[in-house]
Write an enzyme that holds these catalytic residues in place. Structure first.
Site, mmCIF file in Angstrom:
data_model
loop_
_atom_site.group_PDB
_atom_site.id
_atom_site.type_symbol
_atom_site.label_atom_id
_atom_site.label_comp_id
_atom_site.label_asym_id
_atom_site.label_seq_id
_atom_site.Cartn_x
_atom_site.Cartn_y
_atom_site.Cartn_z
ATOM 1 N N ASP A 67 28.362 47.134 26.097
ATOM 2 C CA ASP A 67 29.303 46.611 26.390
ATOM 3 C C ASP A 67 30.769 47.173 26.900
ATOM 4 O OD1 ASP A 67 31.385 44.474 25.350
ATOM 5 O OD2 ASP A 67 30.622 43.660 24.677
ATOM 6 N N SER A 147 43.265 45.317 41.871
ATOM 7 C CA SER A 147 43.294 44.392 42.589
ATOM 8 C C SER A 147 45.017 44.715 43.477
ATOM 9 C CB SER A 147 43.102 43.455 41.356
ATOM 10 O OG SER A 147 43.442 42.502 41.801
ATOM 11 N N TYR A 162 45.916 38.784 33.542
ATOM 12 C CA TYR A 162 45.285 39.945 34.683
ATOM 13 C C TYR A 162 46.612 40.970 35.575
ATOM 14 C CZ TYR A 162 41.793 40.817 37.907
ATOM 15 O OH TYR A 162 41.403 40.977 39.617
ATOM 16 N N LYS A 166 45.849 44.849 35.542
ATOM 17 C CA LYS A 166 45.493 45.527 36.941
ATOM 18 C C LYS A 166 46.584 46.720 37.146
ATOM 19 C CE LYS A 166 41.395 44.183 37.201
ATOM 20 N NZ LYS A 166 39.933 45.808 37.346
HETATM 21 P P1 NDP Z 1 31.861 39.578 39.035
HETATM 22 O O1 NDP Z 1 32.340 38.749 37.584
HETATM 23 O O2 NDP Z 1 31.065 39.252 39.904
HETATM 24 O O3 NDP Z 1 31.179 41.111 38.306
HETATM 25 C C1 NDP Z 1 32.371 41.224 37.068
HETATM 26 C C2 NDP Z 1 31.378 42.721 36.825
HETATM 27 O O4 NDP Z 1 31.907 43.089 35.302
HETATM 28 C C3 NDP Z 1 30.112 41.693 35.706
HETATM 29 O O5 NDP Z 1 29.253 42.482 35.649
HETATM 30 C C4 NDP Z 1 30.369 41.691 34.388
HETATM 31 O O6 NDP Z 1 28.533 41.725 33.820
HETATM 32 C C5 NDP Z 1 31.282 43.198 33.994
HETATM 33 N N1 NDP Z 1 31.619 42.868 32.472
HETATM 34 C C6 NDP Z 1 32.586 41.925 32.558
HETATM 35 N N2 NDP Z 1 32.991 42.293 31.068
HETATM 36 C C7 NDP Z 1 32.134 43.043 30.645
HETATM 37 C C8 NDP Z 1 32.118 43.628 29.200
HETATM 38 N N3 NDP Z 1 32.808 43.233 28.251
HETATM 39 N N4 NDP Z 1 31.325 44.630 29.106
HETATM 40 C C9 NDP Z 1 30.452 45.501 30.530
HETATM 41 N N5 NDP Z 1 30.424 44.489 31.386
HETATM 42 C C10 NDP Z 1 31.189 43.117 31.418
HETATM 43 O O7 NDP Z 1 33.803 40.129 39.595
HETATM 44 P P2 NDP Z 1 33.563 40.861 40.401
HETATM 45 O O8 NDP Z 1 32.438 42.026 41.006
HETATM 46 O O9 NDP Z 1 35.098 40.412 41.652
HETATM 47 O O10 NDP Z 1 34.589 42.254 39.860
HETATM 48 C C11 NDP Z 1 34.620 43.496 39.709
HETATM 49 C C12 NDP Z 1 35.790 44.309 39.154
HETATM 50 O O11 NDP Z 1 36.530 43.635 40.674
HETATM 51 C C13 NDP Z 1 36.598 43.313 38.237
HETATM 52 O O12 NDP Z 1 37.237 44.595 38.169
HETATM 53 C C14 NDP Z 1 37.325 42.290 39.272
HETATM 54 O O13 NDP Z 1 39.237 42.558 38.455
HETATM 55 C C15 NDP Z 1 38.008 42.836 39.904
HETATM 56 N N6 NDP Z 1 38.314 42.128 41.467
HETATM 57 C C16 NDP Z 1 37.655 41.180 41.928
HETATM 58 C C17 NDP Z 1 38.129 40.654 42.232
HETATM 59 C C18 NDP Z 1 38.019 38.966 43.275
HETATM 60 O O14 NDP Z 1 38.366 38.349 43.770
HETATM 61 N N7 NDP Z 1 36.386 38.946 42.710
HETATM 62 C C19 NDP Z 1 39.650 40.837 43.199
HETATM 63 C C20 NDP Z 1 40.190 42.219 42.794
HETATM 64 C C21 NDP Z 1 40.022 42.685 41.690
HETATM 65 P P3 NDP Z 1 28.230 40.902 32.159
HETATM 66 O O15 NDP Z 1 28.884 40.050 32.015
HETATM 67 O O16 NDP Z 1 26.681 41.428 32.822
HETATM 68 O O17 NDP Z 1 28.443 42.344 31.292
#
Ligand code: NDP
Length: 253
Positions: A67, A147, A162, A166
């Site tokens: 985490d 982002s 958010y 970012k």
């Molecule tokens: P997802 O929700 O598909 O993936 C998010 C990932 O972050 C998961 O693997 C989750 O893993 C992990 N995560 C969240 N909280 C924790 C934690 N406390 N510890 C470890 N891992 C954590 O979203 P995206 O793939 O879209 O997001 C990836 C990045 O892209 C982020 O930084 C997001 O802000 C950024 N982004 C996304 C956009 C979009 O439109 N989708 C646009 C611009 C930027 P788990 O829950 O298993 O811990």
């Protein structure tokens, strides 16, 4: 400029938030390029499933439960990686989220969660990776997944803190670049800023927010963002892609 991933073959890359979306797509591509990839997330089982699917590719995906809001857990994860797999060459700071709240009557616990994951978790992972790269004299590469909301606040009212988190990532990428310059390090730092991307990210937004619905009508694929990351990693050692912004065509912002 000759683009090549050859110099990373057999080297260790760490990807935070590897259990879904952009993180999973990056893991897949790095394994295809022959890296030893460590995927970190809370849902380790998901990374294990992906690892199974990647058997037979050039590299390998290792799953670790961590985490990013738990500093000790992250420190231990990095220790395990260096002791068992070797020096870290690449860190993809991808773990990130928003929460379904707002500013005018919002939930402070949700605001804190966003900052803990998107900002503090990213800083701790960066510190641990840079320490290891310097110790082993590795000219590595750190990529912050930022982002478009890290450069201009989109008109999405329920985005609460958010965009602020970012904007912090934008500042942190530049502060790290300057800090690395001051110590004459050749470690690279790149900020990758996607627009709306089709992942599980939308599960944490307010579905009644019309602007969100509109924003996610034109959308990138996680693989598009992974391609952009691989492009930045492929540049020669003297070229640093500082910022890479990707928008889906016709994005409304
Ligand atoms: P997802 O929700 O598909 O993936 C998010 C990932 O972050 C998961 O693997 C989750 O893993 C992990 N995560 C969240 N909280 C924790 C934690 N406390 N510890 C470890 N891992 C954590 O979203 P995206 O793939 O879209 O997001 C990836 C990045 O892209 C982020 O930084 C997001 O802000 C950024 N982004 C996304 C956009 C979009 O439109 N989708 C646009 C611009 C930027 P788990 O829950 O298993 O811990």
């Amino acid at each position: 400029m000759v683009l090549s991933m050859n110099r990373w073959e057999g080297k260790v890359a760490v990807v935070t938030g590897a259990s879904s979306g952009i993180g999973a797509a990056v893991c897949r591509q790095l394994v295809e390029h022959g890296l030893k990839v460590v995927g970190l997330a809370r849902r380790k089982d998901r990374i294990e499933e992906l690892s199974e699917k990647l058997i037979g590719k050039k590299g390998k995906l290792h799953a670790l439960k961590a985490d990013v809001t738990n500093e000790q857990e992250l420190i231990e994860a990095f220790r395990w990686i260096t002791q068992n797999l070797g020096p870290i060459h690449i860190l993809i700071n991808n773990a990130g989220l928003t929460q379904p709240t707002n500013l005018t009557d919002g939930d402070a616990e949700m605001w804190k969660r966003i900052f803990d994951v998107n900002v503090i978790g990213l800083c701790v992972a960066t510190r641990e990776a840079v320490k290891d790269m310097r110790k082993n004299k590795v000219d590595g590469h750190i990529v912050h997944i930022n982002s478009i909301a890290g450069h201009k606040v989109p008109d999405i009212p329920s985005f609460n803190v958010y965009p602020a988190s970012k904007f912090a990532v934008t500042a942190l990428a530049e502060t790290l670049r300057l800090e690395l310059n001051n110590i004459k390090s050749r470690i690279k730092i790149t900020s990758v800023s996607p627009g709306a991307t089709e992942t599980e990210f939308v599960n944490n937004v307010n579905p009644s927010d019309d602007q969100i619905v509109k924003a996610f009508e034109s959308i990138l694929k996680a693989e598009d963002v992974a391609d952009a990351i691989v492009y930045a990693l492929s540049t020669p050692p003297h070229v640093q892609v500082q910022e890479l912004t990707l928008k889906p065509i016709n994005e409304p912002f």
